[in-house]
Motif scaffolding. Structure first.
Motif, mmCIF file in Angstrom:
data_model
loop_
_atom_site.group_PDB
_atom_site.id
_atom_site.type_symbol
_atom_site.label_atom_id
_atom_site.label_comp_id
_atom_site.label_asym_id
_atom_site.label_seq_id
_atom_site.Cartn_x
_atom_site.Cartn_y
_atom_site.Cartn_z
ATOM 1 N N ARG A 106 0.745 -1.207 -0.015
ATOM 2 C CA ARG A 106 0.134 -0.132 -0.053
ATOM 3 C C ARG A 106 0.784 1.268 -0.067
ATOM 4 O O ARG A 106 1.862 1.355 0.818
ATOM 5 C CB ARG A 106 -1.041 -0.107 1.226
ATOM 6 N N TRP A 107 0.788 2.176 -0.917
ATOM 7 C CA TRP A 107 1.436 3.450 -0.691
ATOM 8 C C TRP A 107 0.651 4.715 -1.533
ATOM 9 O O TRP A 107 -0.509 4.289 -2.111
ATOM 10 C CB TRP A 107 2.712 3.146 -1.737
ATOM 11 N N ALA A 108 1.002 5.722 -0.857
ATOM 12 C CA ALA A 108 0.077 7.164 -1.555
ATOM 13 C C ALA A 108 0.660 7.441 -2.962
ATOM 14 O O ALA A 108 1.937 7.441 -2.959
ATOM 15 C CB ALA A 108 0.458 7.944 -0.527
ATOM 16 N N ASP A 109 -0.299 7.830 -3.817
ATOM 17 C CA ASP A 109 -0.039 8.472 -5.110
ATOM 18 C C ASP A 109 -1.129 9.293 -5.141
ATOM 19 O O ASP A 109 -2.202 8.433 -5.553
ATOM 20 C CB ASP A 109 0.031 7.039 -5.850
ATOM 21 N N PRO A 110 -1.084 10.604 -5.254
ATOM 22 C CA PRO A 110 -2.374 11.537 -5.468
ATOM 23 C C PRO A 110 -2.987 11.176 -6.962
ATOM 24 O O PRO A 110 -3.997 11.688 -6.860
ATOM 25 C CB PRO A 110 -1.714 12.646 -5.252
ATOM 26 N N THR A 111 -2.376 10.506 -7.734
ATOM 27 C CA THR A 111 -3.048 10.605 -9.249
ATOM 28 C C THR A 111 -2.952 8.947 -9.466
ATOM 29 O O THR A 111 -2.058 8.265 -9.438
ATOM 30 C CB THR A 111 -2.323 11.329 -10.218
ATOM 31 N N LEU A 112 -4.353 8.890 -10.115
ATOM 32 C CA LEU A 112 -4.464 7.493 -10.641
ATOM 33 C C LEU A 112 -4.060 7.384 -12.182
ATOM 34 O O LEU A 112 -4.481 8.399 -12.744
ATOM 35 C CB LEU A 112 -5.895 7.116 -10.776
ATOM 36 N N SER A 113 -3.027 6.706 -12.546
ATOM 37 C CA SER A 113 -2.330 6.814 -13.838
ATOM 38 C C SER A 113 -2.547 5.459 -14.720
ATOM 39 O O SER A 113 -1.667 4.726 -14.254
ATOM 40 C CB SER A 113 -0.862 7.271 -13.789
ATOM 41 N N THR A 114 -3.348 5.356 -15.691
ATOM 42 C CA THR A 114 -3.643 4.055 -16.189
ATOM 43 C C THR A 114 -3.574 4.253 -18.017
ATOM 44 O O THR A 114 -3.917 3.546 -18.439
ATOM 45 C CB THR A 114 -4.891 3.317 -15.794
ATOM 46 N N ALA A 115 -3.157 5.563 -18.382
ATOM 47 C CA ALA A 115 -3.236 6.079 -19.561
ATOM 48 C C ALA A 115 -1.822 5.773 -20.313
ATOM 49 O O ALA A 115 -1.085 6.669 -20.388
ATOM 50 C CB ALA A 115 -3.745 7.422 -19.684
ATOM 51 N N ARG A 116 -1.716 4.431 -20.686
ATOM 52 C CA ARG A 116 -0.363 4.455 -21.264
ATOM 53 C C ARG A 116 -0.192 4.393 -22.809
ATOM 54 O O ARG A 116 -0.839 3.781 -23.511
ATOM 55 C CB ARG A 116 0.420 3.109 -20.807
#
Length: 378
Positions: free
Chosen positions: A105-115
């Motif tokens: 589990r880790w903090a990441d303010p943005t969801l990035s799935t657009a490769r």
């Protein structure tokens, strides 16, 4: 599910974190002799299986966490880096008679799935979004990822961790050849290998897997891509969503609409009339691996600025090449060593930590406890 119970309160966890300092918080359990207690993870015994769905079920409360800060990057892209520069990774582990389970589990303010997605332009054409840096890698249009490197037999990994296999070019030269990359992973000696579990939020997460890979001593003139290789595959796996003319996507989802990936099981031929200017369509088609590359089951969920990733793998794998490509948890009385990397919307640039993490297995029963005490731990 029945667990060997380990009650951990928030107060106790906070105390552990303070005692360990800001970078590392040790998992519960005494570290083996010679092991840094701040980098020691215990895998706790569970009597039942764990649902690998990224939802962090209550079973994980029985596993004390290890908190590892990843705050180093291998390079600074000339196109800029807009990802996180540090995050704490919470790691927990459980195991049963046949499988190892891990939670990250880790903090990441943005969801990035657009490769490398496709975007329809005002003139009706399609543009694949890319912004490669001077090393030929992406830091803007990519996906969130996490990698786990397991020691198999690389000399020095038990102490130095992933640093042992990471090689940086000096003045444009690496191992006697010109190389513009920011770094390569390979082992130093023939026969040395590492196991790599590579979870990718757009390419493998939609099908509930991580890419089971390995690192060996291949160089540029070898059969692999330097040292990084994928385990043997009999079929399936992700592929690029691009037409024969390379002018637009070849596939879309039968459900229609724009998305950051297309599932192979739902793909239909691309129909441009279904899209308007500004619509986005995934640059990858996701399909499950078939064969040894499919050994690692994994599902991650992003919610409120945080990723929760659950992983399951058989303690012992038996597929082709498993003796050299996979870490084998055959002896639960010995320690195992690994390292973790976090990718925030980047192709190769990642946050990492120094030294190796040591994982030990909690035995099914604890010597010295009487019958009632043993029963209380069930």
């Amino acid at each position: 599910m029945v667990l060997y119970e380990r009650v951990i309160t928030q107060v106790a966890l906070a105390a552990v974190a303070v005692a360990a300092g800001p970078a590392l918080a040790a998992g519960d359990g005494e570290a083996p002799a010679g092991v840094d207690s701040g980098l020691h993870l215990v895998s706790y015994r569970t009597a039942g299986s764990v649902a690998v769905d990224g939802k962090d079920g209550g079973e994980w409360a029985a596993a004390a966490p290890l908190i590892v800060t990843v705050d180093e990057l291998p390079y600074k892209p000339d196109t800029g880096y807009r990802g996180i520069d540090a995050t704490d990774v919470e790691i927990r582990s459980l195991h049963d008679e046949g499988h190892l389970y891990m939670l990250f589990r880790w903090a990441d303010p943005t969801l990035s799935t657009a490769r490398w997605p496709w975007v329809k332009q005002a003139d009706g054409g399609w543009k694949q979004m890319k912004a490669l840096d001077s090393t030929g890698h992406e830091n803007d249009w990519y996906e969130d990822k996490l990698s786990v490197f397991w020691h198999i037999n690389e000399r020095g990994f038990e102490k130095k961790g992933c640093d042992m296999s990471c090689h940086i070019a000096a003045d444009g030269w690496l191992d006697g050849v010109r190389d513009s990359s920011a770094g390569r992973h390979y082992t130093d000696q023939p026969g040395e290998t590492l196991d790599m579990w590579h979870w990718k939020s757009a390419r493998t997460n939609p099908v509930g897997q991580a890419d089971d890979q390995f690192v060996n001593d291949d160089r540029k003139d070898g059969p692999g891509n330097w040292g990084r290789n994928s385990d043997i595959k009999h079929g399936g796996g992700y592929f690029t969503n691009i037409n024969a003319d390379k002018t637009g996507p070849a596939w879309m989802s039968a459900r229609g609409g724009d998305s950051n990936y297309v599932l192979d099981a739902e793909k239909v031929p691309f129909d441009d009339s279904r899209f308007k200017a500004g619509d986005m369509l995934g640059g990858v088609v996701a399909a499950p691996f078939i064969g040894p590359e499919a050994d690692v089951t994994a599902t991650g969920r992003w919610h409120d600025g945080e990723w929760t990733l659950e992983i399951r793998r058989a303690l012992v794998t038996t597929g082709e090449g498993s003796d050299m490509h996979d870490v084998q948890f055959t002896d639960l009385s010995k320690p195992y060593h690994f390292g973790v990397g976090v990718f925030d919307n980047t192709q190769i640039n990642h946050l990492y930590h120094r030294k190796a993490i040591t994982m030990t297995f909690e035995p099914a029963y604890t010597a010295g406890l009487d019958g009632s005490e043993q029963e209380a731990r069930r």
